[in-house]
Design a protein around this motif. Structure first.
Motif, PDB file in Angstrom:
ATOM      1  N   TYR B 275       0.830  -1.207   0.000  1.00 27.99           N
ATOM      2  CA  TYR B 275       0.000   0.000   0.000  1.00 27.99           C
ATOM      3  C   TYR B 275       0.863   1.256   0.000  1.00 27.99           C
ATOM      4  N   GLY B 276       0.201   2.369  -0.111  1.00 26.17           N
ATOM      5  CA  GLY B 276       0.924   3.637  -0.110  1.00 26.17           C
ATOM      6  C   GLY B 276       1.514   3.919  -1.483  1.00 26.17           C
ATOM      7  N   ILE B 277       2.200   5.056  -1.571  1.00 22.59           N
ATOM      8  CA  ILE B 277       2.721   5.493  -2.857  1.00 22.59           C
ATOM      9  C   ILE B 277       3.761   4.506  -3.396  1.00 22.59           C
ATOM     10  N   SER B 278       4.754   4.173  -2.555  1.00 19.41           N
ATOM     11  CA  SER B 278       5.815   3.314  -3.071  1.00 19.41           C
ATOM     12  C   SER B 278       5.345   1.877  -3.237  1.00 19.41           C
ATOM     13  N   GLY B 279       4.594   1.381  -2.275  1.00 24.57           N
ATOM     14  CA  GLY B 279       4.092   0.005  -2.366  1.00 24.57           C
ATOM     15  C   GLY B 279       3.208  -0.175  -3.598  1.00 24.57           C
ATOM     16  N   ARG B 304       0.626   9.413 -12.507  1.00 23.07           N
ATOM     17  CA  ARG B 304      -0.361   9.231 -11.440  1.00 23.07           C
ATOM     18  C   ARG B 304       0.260   9.548 -10.072  1.00 23.07           C
ATOM     19  N   ARG B 305       1.457   9.066  -9.929  1.00 21.96           N
ATOM     20  CA  ARG B 305       2.146   9.241  -8.656  1.00 21.96           C
ATOM     21  C   ARG B 305       2.404  10.719  -8.396  1.00 21.96           C
ATOM     22  N   SER B 306       2.849  11.373  -9.425  1.00 23.29           N
ATOM     23  CA  SER B 306       3.163  12.783  -9.264  1.00 23.29           C
ATOM     24  C   SER B 306       1.898  13.589  -8.942  1.00 23.29           C
ATOM     25  N   ASP B 307       0.834  13.245  -9.624  1.00 22.67           N
ATOM     26  CA  ASP B 307      -0.444  13.924  -9.351  1.00 22.67           C
ATOM     27  C   ASP B 307      -0.894  13.659  -7.900  1.00 22.67           C
ATOM     28  N   ALA B 308      -0.755  12.392  -7.500  1.00 20.39           N
ATOM     29  CA  ALA B 308      -1.167  12.037  -6.136  1.00 20.39           C
ATOM     30  C   ALA B 308      -0.279  12.728  -5.106  1.00 20.39           C
ATOM     31  N   GLU B 309       1.013  12.768  -5.378  1.00 21.13           N
ATOM     32  CA  GLU B 309       1.937  13.377  -4.411  1.00 21.13           C
ATOM     33  C   GLU B 309       1.662  14.863  -4.252  1.00 21.13           C
ATOM     34  N   GLU B 310       1.252  15.475  -5.340  1.00 20.95           N
ATOM     35  CA  GLU B 310       0.923  16.901  -5.259  1.00 20.95           C
ATOM     36  C   GLU B 310      -0.288  17.100  -4.332  1.00 20.95           C
ATOM     37  N   ARG B 311      -1.280  16.274  -4.534  1.00 17.10           N
ATOM     38  CA  ARG B 311      -2.467  16.399  -3.676  1.00 17.10           C
ATOM     39  C   ARG B 311      -2.163  15.935  -2.250  1.00 17.10           C
ATOM     40  N   PHE B 428     -10.789   2.035   8.273  1.00 21.24           N
ATOM     41  CA  PHE B 428      -9.809   2.360   7.232  1.00 21.24           C
ATOM     42  C   PHE B 428      -9.398   1.102   6.469  1.00 21.24           C
ATOM     43  N   MET B 429      -9.115   0.060   7.210  1.00 17.93           N
ATOM     44  CA  MET B 429      -8.632  -1.157   6.551  1.00 17.93           C
ATOM     45  C   MET B 429      -9.715  -1.820   5.713  1.00 17.93           C
ATOM     46  N   ILE B 430     -10.925  -1.811   6.212  1.00 17.22           N
ATOM     47  CA  ILE B 430     -11.991  -2.476   5.452  1.00 17.22           C
ATOM     48  C   ILE B 430     -12.372  -1.649   4.226  1.00 17.22           C
ATOM     49  N   HIS B 431     -12.487  -0.368   4.431  1.00 15.23           N
ATOM     50  CA  HIS B 431     -13.092   0.434   3.364  1.00 15.23           C
ATOM     51  C   HIS B 431     -12.110   1.267   2.556  1.00 15.23           C
ATOM     52  N   HIS B 432     -10.912   1.484   3.065  1.00 16.31           N
ATOM     53  CA  HIS B 432     -10.018   2.406   2.371  1.00 16.31           C
ATOM     54  C   HIS B 432      -8.689   1.792   1.951  1.00 16.31           C
ATOM     55  N   GLN B 433      -8.112   0.969   2.814  1.00 16.21           N
ATOM     56  CA  GLN B 433      -6.758   0.486   2.515  1.00 16.21           C
ATOM     57  C   GLN B 433      -6.762  -0.403   1.275  1.00 16.21           C
ATOM     58  N   ARG B 434      -6.017   0.000   0.292  1.00 17.80           N
ATOM     59  CA  ARG B 434      -5.996  -0.734  -0.972  1.00 17.80           C
ATOM     60  C   ARG B 434      -4.773  -0.299  -1.772  1.00 17.80           C
ATOM     61  N   VAL B 435      -4.487  -1.048  -2.800  1.00 14.52           N
ATOM     62  CA  VAL B 435      -3.408  -0.652  -3.702  1.00 14.52           C
ATOM     63  C   VAL B 435      -3.911   0.536  -4.518  1.00 14.52           C
ATOM     64  N   GLY B 436      -3.141   1.602  -4.529  1.00 18.24           N
ATOM     65  CA  GLY B 436      -3.570   2.791  -5.272  1.00 18.24           C
ATOM     66  C   GLY B 436      -2.999   4.033  -4.622  1.00 18.24           C
ATOM     67  N   PHE B 437      -3.085   5.133  -5.320  1.00 17.62           N
ATOM     68  CA  PHE B 437      -2.456   6.359  -4.834  1.00 17.62           C
ATOM     69  C   PHE B 437      -3.394   7.246  -4.021  1.00 17.62           C
ATOM     70  N   CYS B 439      -5.279   6.206  -1.564  1.00 14.55           N
ATOM     71  CA  CYS B 439      -5.390   5.692  -0.194  1.00 14.55           C
ATOM     72  C   CYS B 439      -4.656   6.562   0.841  1.00 14.55           C
ATOM     73  N   PRO B 440      -3.404   6.963   0.607  1.00 16.95           N
ATOM     74  CA  PRO B 440      -2.742   7.809   1.624  1.00 16.95           C
ATOM     75  C   PRO B 440      -3.408   9.167   1.792  1.00 16.95           C
ATOM     76  N   ILE B 441      -4.002   9.668   0.719  1.00 14.63           N
ATOM     77  CA  ILE B 441      -4.687  10.962   0.822  1.00 14.63           C
ATOM     78  C   ILE B 441      -5.904  10.816   1.740  1.00 14.63           C
ATOM     79  N   GLU B 442      -6.614   9.712   1.558  1.00 14.46           N
ATOM     80  CA  GLU B 442      -7.766   9.448   2.428  1.00 14.46           C
ATOM     81  C   GLU B 442      -7.298   9.271   3.870  1.00 14.46           C
ATOM     82  N   LEU B 443      -6.157   8.608   4.040  1.00 14.19           N
ATOM     83  CA  LEU B 443      -5.644   8.409   5.403  1.00 14.19           C
ATOM     84  C   LEU B 443      -5.339   9.754   6.064  1.00 14.19           C
ATOM     85  N   CYS B 444      -4.766  10.676   5.301  1.00 13.20           N
ATOM     86  CA  CYS B 444      -4.468  12.011   5.863  1.00 13.20           C
ATOM     87  C   CYS B 444      -5.735  12.665   6.396  1.00 13.20           C
TER      88      CYS B 444
END
Lengths: 421, 529
Positions: B275-279, B304-311, B428-437, B439-444
């Motif tokens: 999970y997360g950006i690098s994972g 995608r990563r760059s766009d996500a990192e900006e947000r 978070f784990m049931i509804h949000h944690q997933r492979v994708g960019f 997810c960390p924004i939602e966690l924030c």
């Protein structure tokens, strides 16, 4: 008749567990593959006594079907003793070890001297019968531990047929105790809602009161072994059955009824009825289905029909007892179709055809209730999606009003817009 | 999707699921049997019906769904085996039962699930299903629990394997399959919301010119299952025996998001951190490589990563300097997600008691080390506590001036009453944690919301006693848990030779890994108490 069967009730294991778990200082060991233990644990953990789940697994595994699992059972007995110091340890032998021929009686017998708790074993293979037989057999088994009393206490009764995991069981029992106490009658032991010492002391009563027919075999054995007579009573739903209950018990004890007390109780019910009389008038002739075990469902259906004027279009008995056929005859006229241990698929179809407005049943009727947009009033085992911690009764005079408000609220709190969708 | 899901329905669903997420079930006090796992699969296929070849109890009791206790299995017909059948055999009943099941429900698939009695007496489910299947107008598959060895959850794995073996890749029609070239299947454990959780992944694949052949389980029907072998790759959460079989027979490769097998070879903890950006970048790139799309993928992932990192940089505002106490383990909120969120993991709590009966000391130590290594890789230098008491935890939390504890609702009150705020990982784990960019924004957003929650100094739950080691359990339930653990370990030697990967991949209690509704709050961290 179909061969396939979507069952409305469980196997012997659950019936036995329900009886044994009523012994407050017991531990039930499910000697089975993990699924049976998990199922038992869930049925308990999803109820209203999450602080009081006393079911453990013997740790039986697949390869034990080759070598046997008696060693595991003895470990489980030892550990139960060490961890919980119970009065009673009951080992329930389920399908796999039963077919393999595990000698659980032998295990218990070999450990008797080493384990301070009483050891009880029961054959509960899934193929050996339905839940109600398991309940009956477990209660009968309790009689092995009962201590005869030379002169049983007068005006003390045992209540037989209580299942602590029935919805409102605690409230019902409290109300039943109150009703009897008001008449000068004390409850000695409740089968099964008692400590193991109280179970042993059950013969110190002058009458066994069998509610709704559940536990009749136990009452018969106690009459034979300890000379205690028994009386069959309805499960006291509503004014008539509650009055009948009190009268039957008092009469069998040779006591005169305190009619004034009864009148006062009835007056309280009348006052309650008056407070919601228009809604109760509105309930008249409402078509409903009642689904539940024989020990309670017949009497509930009769109350709904006779006292509330509700039209019980269909009564489905999910689990029989020895009185079921008598009850069917007695209840003639109070309800429409009566199904005994029906297949769920067929039962659901008949309920759909009956066009009912409310379903009285268990959690397993939730889907049907939702499909029919008919509120579900949870009155039958298992209820694993509603809790009770304040113990309002459904039984007795007080329970009558509680039932009335539950039924009225179930209807009027519905969102009519959703129903119309 | 909003912070609380996607509107009131999702919010209610999350609360609903959470109500049952506190049950200490899977591997803690009990393990569901194979029937429940198989029913889980049958239930996830909309036009399938199970037929339980066994007595009433195996059908009635299993209506209670241990994976989702709020959703019973309402339809569980059985062959109603009795003692006579146990003596004379139940094959005729099974034969008749299959016919009746078809006549009654008109399904497209009947999944025959055998039980202890029918297994032990030796009923030949294979012969019966083969015999009858030509007489009914649907597929008939049988599952005995014997197809997949120690892979768990056995019932689920076995039933899916059976469908693949007997139906999808049985050698009869495989040659006629027209491949959906350049496409993948995304197959997750059948919990709600699978479609939502893989939506971003599917969108990234689309950009990478990788087609999505099927997403399971999301209103999946039998015809969808038949489409599975058309893809080039099956993507699963964790090792699935059916996927390996499909690879062998139909040349559909398989990719496991949680790389247990590779971890055991390489011992790289990041392989267990998808999970997360690098994972997520790693997972996307590995899949792209398998699909021969690494060239285009590089650009897509980068964009995608760059766009996500900006947000993400905006979303992180307000979290700088925030210290959290995380729970280590195999299945919690990934430490790299905290890194993405810009918070500092100041305390790392590892509770191993629940594994002690089932894993070797070496395996447990390896899991602890793995978490510490991962923390180091993420740039954290936490105080690590192994099996601390709550008092020890509170001391460490105060000493490090930690702001937020990642604690499931089973133990949150223990921190709250001390004036420490908590973040519930369950939702978070049931509804949000997933492979994708995303997810960390939602966690924030969720962490910031948790930091603003009102102080709860007098929770009623604090009136109860709690076990000193298993904080989320009352002393009674802790006893049940220890008894369960001891009886299994003592009598079967579960703890012998079980490697870390076995915990999820093939060994004991993999129920811990699947993101089971009823379980996830309990197992966050894998050794959560």
């Amino acid at each position: 008749m179909s061969l396939i069967y979507d069952p409305p009730q469980d196997c012997k294991l659950v019936g036995a567990m329900r009886a044994i778990h009523g012994v407050s200082d017991s531990i039930t060991i499910v000697h089975a593959r993990p699924g049976c233990h998990c199922g038992m644990l869930l049925l308990k953990a999803l109820g209203s006594n999450q602080n009081d789940v006393r079911v453990i697994s013997s740790g039986f595994r697949a390869h034990d079907t080759v070598y046997g699992a008696e060693g595991r059972l003895s470990s489980a007995i030892e550990l139960s003793q060490e961890y919980f110091e119970p009065g009673l340890i009951a080992a329930l032998n389920c399908s796999a070890p039963a077919i393999m021929g595990d000698d659980i009686e032998g295990v218990a017998s070999a450990m008797e001297e080493q384990i301070p708790a009483a050891l009880m074993t029961l054959a509960t293979g899934g193929y050996e019968g339905p839940a109600w037989l398991g309940y009956e057999e477990a209660l009968v088994k309790f009689t092995d531990y009962m201590i005869p009393v030379e002169r049983p206490s007068a005006n003390k009764v045992n209540l037989i047929g209580i299942k602590t995991d029935d919805i409102n069981a605690a409230g019902d029992l409290k109300e039943i105790r109150r009703l009897l106490k008001d008449q000068g009658i004390m409850v000695n032991t409740v089968l099964a809602d008692a400590s193991f010492d109280e179970i042993k002391n059950a013969p110190d009563a002058s009458l066994n009161v069998v509610l709704g027919g559940d536990g009749l075999e136990c009452a018969k054995v106690m009459r034979e072994r300890f000379g205690i007579p028994y009386v069959m009573t309805p499960y006291p739903f509503g004014v008539q059955k509650t009055t009948e209950f009190v009268e039957l018990v008092a009469t069998r004890l040779g006591r005169e009824i305190d009619s004034e007390l009864i009148d006062r109780e009835v007056e309280l019910v009348r006052e309650g009825v008056e407070r919601v009389c228009m809604f109760l008038q509105g309930l008249y002739d409402m078509p409903v289905a009642v689904i539940g075990e024989s020990g309670r469902a017949f009497d509930l259906a009769e109350f709904l029909s006779d006292e509330l004027g509700i039209n019980v279009s269909l009564l489905a008995i999910t689990g029989k007892n020895h009185l079921t056929s008598d009850k069917m005859e007695d209840g003639n006229g109070y309800f429409g179709d009566v199904l005994i241990e029906p297949d769920r698929f067929e039962m659901n179809n008949l309920i759909k055809e009956a066009g009912v407005s409310v379903i009285f049943g268990s959690t397993f009727e939730k889907h049907l209730s939702s499909e029919l947009k008919a509120p579900l009033i949870r009155v039958s085992y298992p209820v694993i999606d509603e809790v009770r911690i304040t113990d309002p009764p459904y039984a007795g005079f007080r329970g009558t009003l509680h039932l009335c408000e539950t039924i009225i609220n179930a209807v009027i709190t519905e969102n009519i817009e959703e129903i119309q969708e | 999707m909003t912070e609380n899901g996607s509107g009131s329905k999702s919010s209610l669903l999350m609360s609903f699921v959470k109500m049952y997420g506190t049950l200490p079930l899977h591997g803690i006090t009990a393990i569901p049997g194979k029937i429940s796992g198989a029913l889980m699969l049958a239930d996830a296929i909309e036009d399938a019906v199970p037929l339980i070849h066994g007595p009433v109890g195996c059908a009635f009791q299993r209506k209670v769904n241990p994976f989702k206790p709020h959703s019973p299995f309402y339809t569980t017909p059985c062959t109603n085996m009795n003692d006579t059948d146990v003596v004379y055999g139940g094959e005729e009943k099974l034969e008749q039962g299959i016919r009746e099941t078809y006549e009654r429900y008109h399904p497209n698939l009947i999944l025959v699930i055998t039980t202890c009695p029918s297994d032990l007496i030796g009923d030949d489910a294979e012969a019966v299903t083969r015999e009858v299947s030509s007489e009914v107008g649907c597929d008939v598959v049988y599952s005995t629990g014997d197809f997949v060895g120690r892979s768990k959850p056995v019932g689920y794995q076995d039933a899916f394997y059976a469908i693949t073996d007997q139906m999808l890749c049985n050698g009869t029609d495989n040659g006629d399959l027209k491949r959906n070239e350049g496409s993948v299947n995304i197959v997750t454990f059948p919990i709600h919301g699978a479609g939502i959780k893989v939506a971003e992944m599917a969108s990234v694949f689309n950009d990478m010119e990788i087609g999505v052949n099927k997403v399971c389980f999301d209103h999946t029907r039998v015809e969808d299952l038949y489409e599975l072998p058309k893809a080039d790759l099956n993507i699963t959460d964790y090792p699935m025996q059916w996927a390996k079989l499909m690879d062998e027979r139909s040349d559909v490769g398989c990719y496991e998001i949680l790389g247990w097998g590779r971890y055991n070879e390489e011992k790289d903890p990041e392989l267990l951190s998808p999970y997360g950006i690098s994972g997520s970048s790693r997972v996307f790139m590995e899949i792209a490589e398998m699909m021969g799309k690494d060239g285009v993928a590089e650009e897509v992932i980068g964009r995608r990563r760059s766009d996500a990192e900006e947000r993400l940089s905006k979303a992180r505002k307000g979290l700088d300097g925030v210290k959290i106490a995380a729970i280590g383990g195999l299945h919690g909120v990934g430490l790299n997600l905290f890194k993405d969120a810009g918070v500092d993991v100041s305390v790392l709590i590892c509770r191993t008691q629940i594994m002690e009966g089932r894993l070797t000391d070496g395996a447990i130590n390896e899991i602890v080390d793995m978490n510490m290594n991962l923390a180091e890789i993420c740039g954290f230098d936490p105080e690590t506590l192994v099996n601390p008491t709550i008092e020890e935890e509170i001391k460490a939390i105060r000493r490090s001036e930690t702001d937020l504890v990642i604690a499931p609702s089973t133990s949150a009150h223990l921190y709250n009453r001390e004036g420490v705020r908590t973040f519930d990982p369950t939702g978070f784990m049931i509804h949000h944690q997933r492979v994708g960019f995303e997810c960390p924004i939602e966690l924030c957003r969720m962490l910031k919301a948790a930091l603003k929650t009102p102080q709860r100094r007098t929770p009623l739950l604090s009136m109860l006693q709690h076990d000193s080691q298993m904080h989320g359990l009352t002393p009674h339930w802790a006893k049940l848990s220890r008894a369960f653990s001891l009886l299994r370990a003592d009598t079967i030697g579960d703890g012998l030779g079980v490697e870390v990967g076995d915990e999820v991949g093939a060994g004991v209690d993999v129920e811990l890994d699947v993101e089971v509704d009823a379980d996830i709050g309990r197992v966050e961290g894998g050794f959560d108490r």
